[in-house]
Scaffold this active site. Sequence first.
Site, PDB file in Angstrom:
ATOM      1  N   TYR A  15       4.118   8.961 -11.300  1.00 26.25           N
ATOM      2  CA  TYR A  15       3.121   8.193 -10.544  1.00 26.25           C
ATOM      3  C   TYR A  15       2.353   7.262 -11.481  1.00 26.25           C
ATOM      4  O   TYR A  15       2.185   6.067 -11.191  1.00 26.25           O
ATOM      5  CB  TYR A  15       2.178   9.187  -9.852  1.00 26.25           C
ATOM      6  CG  TYR A  15       1.139   8.562  -8.967  1.00 26.25           C
ATOM      7  CD1 TYR A  15       1.459   8.142  -7.680  1.00 26.25           C
ATOM      8  CD2 TYR A  15      -0.178   8.433  -9.400  1.00 26.25           C
ATOM      9  CE1 TYR A  15       0.489   7.589  -6.846  1.00 26.25           C
ATOM     10  CE2 TYR A  15      -1.160   7.885  -8.578  1.00 26.25           C
ATOM     11  CZ  TYR A  15      -0.814   7.465  -7.299  1.00 26.25           C
ATOM     12  OH  TYR A  15      -1.784   6.922  -6.481  1.00 26.25           O
ATOM     13  N   SER A  68      -4.086   2.504  -9.263  1.00 29.11           N
ATOM     14  CA  SER A  68      -4.671   3.859  -9.309  1.00 29.11           C
ATOM     15  C   SER A  68      -5.395   4.066 -10.635  1.00 29.11           C
ATOM     16  O   SER A  68      -5.088   3.385 -11.625  1.00 29.11           O
ATOM     17  CB  SER A  68      -3.535   4.884  -9.193  1.00 29.11           C
ATOM     18  OG  SER A  68      -3.973   6.176  -9.544  1.00 29.11           O
ATOM     19  N   ASN A  76       0.803  -1.223   0.000  1.00 26.76           N
ATOM     20  CA  ASN A  76       0.000   0.000   0.000  1.00 26.76           C
ATOM     21  C   ASN A  76       0.840   1.279   0.000  1.00 26.76           C
ATOM     22  O   ASN A  76       0.418   2.288  -0.574  1.00 26.76           O
ATOM     23  CB  ASN A  76      -0.927  -0.022   1.225  1.00 26.76           C
ATOM     24  CG  ASN A  76      -1.510   1.348   1.520  1.00 26.76           C
ATOM     25  OD1 ASN A  76      -2.462   1.774   0.878  1.00 26.76           O
ATOM     26  ND2 ASN A  76      -0.937   2.059   2.485  1.00 26.76           N
ATOM     27  N   ALA A  81       3.288   6.128 -14.382  1.00 24.20           N
ATOM     28  CA  ALA A  81       4.188   5.072 -14.867  1.00 24.20           C
ATOM     29  C   ALA A  81       4.382   4.007 -13.784  1.00 24.20           C
ATOM     30  O   ALA A  81       4.385   2.804 -14.074  1.00 24.20           O
ATOM     31  CB  ALA A  81       5.535   5.677 -15.266  1.00 24.20           C
ATOM     32  N   SER A  82       4.527   4.447 -12.542  1.00 22.61           N
ATOM     33  CA  SER A  82       4.742   3.471 -11.455  1.00 22.61           C
ATOM     34  C   SER A  82       3.526   2.569 -11.275  1.00 22.61           C
ATOM     35  O   SER A  82       3.654   1.358 -11.108  1.00 22.61           O
ATOM     36  CB  SER A  82       5.085   4.182 -10.134  1.00 22.61           C
ATOM     37  OG  SER A  82       3.958   4.843  -9.587  1.00 22.61           O
ATOM     38  N   ILE A 138     -10.184   8.867  -3.421  1.00 19.22           N
ATOM     39  CA  ILE A 138     -10.515   8.476  -2.048  1.00 19.22           C
ATOM     40  C   ILE A 138     -10.034   9.571  -1.094  1.00 19.22           C
ATOM     41  O   ILE A 138      -8.897  10.057  -1.224  1.00 19.22           O
ATOM     42  CB  ILE A 138      -9.811   7.140  -1.686  1.00 19.22           C
ATOM     43  CG1 ILE A 138     -10.068   6.056  -2.755  1.00 19.22           C
ATOM     44  CG2 ILE A 138     -10.231   6.652  -0.294  1.00 19.22           C
ATOM     45  CD1 ILE A 138     -11.487   5.605  -2.925  1.00 19.22           C
TER      46      ILE A 138
HETATM   47  P1  NAI Z   1      -1.310   8.540   2.404  1.00 14.70           P
HETATM   48  O1  NAI Z   1      -0.259   9.529   2.034  1.00 14.70           O
HETATM   49  O2  NAI Z   1      -2.355   8.893   3.393  1.00 14.70           O
HETATM   50  O3  NAI Z   1      -0.660   7.163   2.843  1.00 14.70           O
HETATM   51  C1  NAI Z   1       0.503   6.651   2.273  1.00 14.70           C
HETATM   52  C2  NAI Z   1       1.178   5.821   3.317  1.00 14.70           C
HETATM   53  O4  NAI Z   1       2.391   5.294   2.764  1.00 14.70           O
HETATM   54  C3  NAI Z   1       1.537   6.627   4.548  1.00 14.70           C
HETATM   55  O5  NAI Z   1       1.250   5.890   5.722  1.00 14.70           O
HETATM   56  C4  NAI Z   1       3.037   6.821   4.389  1.00 14.70           C
HETATM   57  O6  NAI Z   1       3.697   6.983   5.615  1.00 14.70           O
HETATM   58  C5  NAI Z   1       3.417   5.523   3.694  1.00 14.70           C
HETATM   59  N1  NAI Z   1       4.714   5.609   3.023  1.00 14.70           N
HETATM   60  C6  NAI Z   1       5.105   6.482   2.072  1.00 14.70           C
HETATM   61  N2  NAI Z   1       6.399   6.274   1.751  1.00 14.70           N
HETATM   62  C7  NAI Z   1       6.817   5.230   2.509  1.00 14.70           C
HETATM   63  C8  NAI Z   1       8.047   4.564   2.649  1.00 14.70           C
HETATM   64  N3  NAI Z   1       9.128   4.920   1.950  1.00 14.70           N
HETATM   65  N4  NAI Z   1       8.129   3.544   3.535  1.00 14.70           N
HETATM   66  C9  NAI Z   1       7.064   3.178   4.263  1.00 14.70           C
HETATM   67  N5  NAI Z   1       5.870   3.783   4.180  1.00 14.70           N
HETATM   68  C10 NAI Z   1       5.757   4.809   3.326  1.00 14.70           C
HETATM   69  O7  NAI Z   1      -1.964   8.153   1.001  1.00 14.70           O
HETATM   70  P2  NAI Z   1      -3.172   7.176   0.640  1.00 14.70           P
HETATM   71  O8  NAI Z   1      -4.105   7.968  -0.173  1.00 14.70           O
HETATM   72  O9  NAI Z   1      -3.658   6.448   1.819  1.00 14.70           O
HETATM   73  O10 NAI Z   1      -2.393   6.179  -0.355  1.00 14.70           O
HETATM   74  C11 NAI Z   1      -2.221   4.787  -0.099  1.00 14.70           C
HETATM   75  C12 NAI Z   1      -2.031   4.092  -1.430  1.00 14.70           C
HETATM   76  O11 NAI Z   1      -3.207   4.260  -2.220  1.00 14.70           O
HETATM   77  C13 NAI Z   1      -0.875   4.644  -2.267  1.00 14.70           C
HETATM   78  O12 NAI Z   1      -0.212   3.574  -2.926  1.00 14.70           O
HETATM   79  C14 NAI Z   1      -1.572   5.517  -3.287  1.00 14.70           C
HETATM   80  O13 NAI Z   1      -0.833   5.644  -4.460  1.00 14.70           O
HETATM   81  C15 NAI Z   1      -2.852   4.742  -3.495  1.00 14.70           C
HETATM   82  N6  NAI Z   1      -3.949   5.503  -4.067  1.00 14.70           N
HETATM   83  C16 NAI Z   1      -4.589   6.506  -3.379  1.00 14.70           C
HETATM   84  C17 NAI Z   1      -5.656   7.184  -3.961  1.00 14.70           C
HETATM   85  C18 NAI Z   1      -6.434   8.253  -3.250  1.00 14.70           C
HETATM   86  O14 NAI Z   1      -7.344   8.829  -3.858  1.00 14.70           O
HETATM   87  N7  NAI Z   1      -6.161   8.568  -2.001  1.00 14.70           N
HETATM   88  C19 NAI Z   1      -6.097   6.877  -5.317  1.00 14.70           C
HETATM   89  C20 NAI Z   1      -5.355   5.823  -5.952  1.00 14.70           C
HETATM   90  C21 NAI Z   1      -4.340   5.177  -5.335  1.00 14.70           C
END
Ligand code: NAI
Length: 252
Positions: free
Chosen positions: A155, A142, A90, A157-158, A188
Amino acid sequence: MNPIFSLEGKIALITGGGSGIGNAIAKCMIAAGGTVVITGRRETPLQEAVAELGERAHYVVNDVTDLSQLEALVEHIETTIGSIDVLVNNAGINMKKPALEVSDEDFHRIIHTNLSAVFSLTRACAKRMVARQSGSILMISSMAAYYGIDRVVAYGASKSGVEGMVQVLTSEFSKFNVRVNAIAPGFIETAMMKTAMSSDPDRMNKALDRTPMGYFGKPEDIGWAAVYLSSDAAKYVTGVSLPVDGGNSIGF
Ligand code: NAI
């Protein structure tokens, strides 16, 4: 709950589980009877999250970008807590910039977190899952992998890379009873989404306009989909990318 949807007896490793979508996945998995191990870079938010999640939650401080530590992370969890049945990749980061302004360092940073780290951790977990002939791996993709969204070249591309990985790994791991799937969240309400949208009302309206349900999703919407895909109810489901998006991916 029908036991077929239960995660009782299963241990899930959820990267970035201290906040946002990862934290909601942890909550839903615990509600479904599972045990979770959440990771993140900072100890305090993880401690707070585990205190709220309850006794079936554990945390380990870990930065997924430190690839050389991922094997040790998995080894540590498996010896101190138990075998990882479910991996949820995640943790992710985003960056909004016109493509022509994205430096090689910018591009690399996003790919490193969202794709390279996902592969390394998946390999460390899958090695053990393959040996045990059991496991479920879940990627968080995503809409940026489904259609063109401007200013997120690295993003997008990833996440497209993650979708490709689902297909390749499914073709390799299925015979070992290890399933690989993705959830593609729509828009979300989390910190990441707010950062991308708060200063850009046009983008926010555009996202909402093409979401047939007419509102943004909640982290729990992803959490319940993750429970389903990790449960025995989905035992014949592998290689899919499930949009959980209020219809956004097919919206006009
Ligand atoms: P967020 O920013 O609230 O959570 C991301 C989490 O990843 C955080 O807990 C952060 O500390 C952790 N993180 C980031 N870099 C890290 C690292 N190097 N090592 C360990 N942990 C790390 O964002 P959200 O929205 O909860 O995103 C979660 C996933 O969902 C991501 O992969 C994001 O790309 C994906 N996503 C989110 C969408 C949205 O609308 N919020 C839409 C599509 C995908």
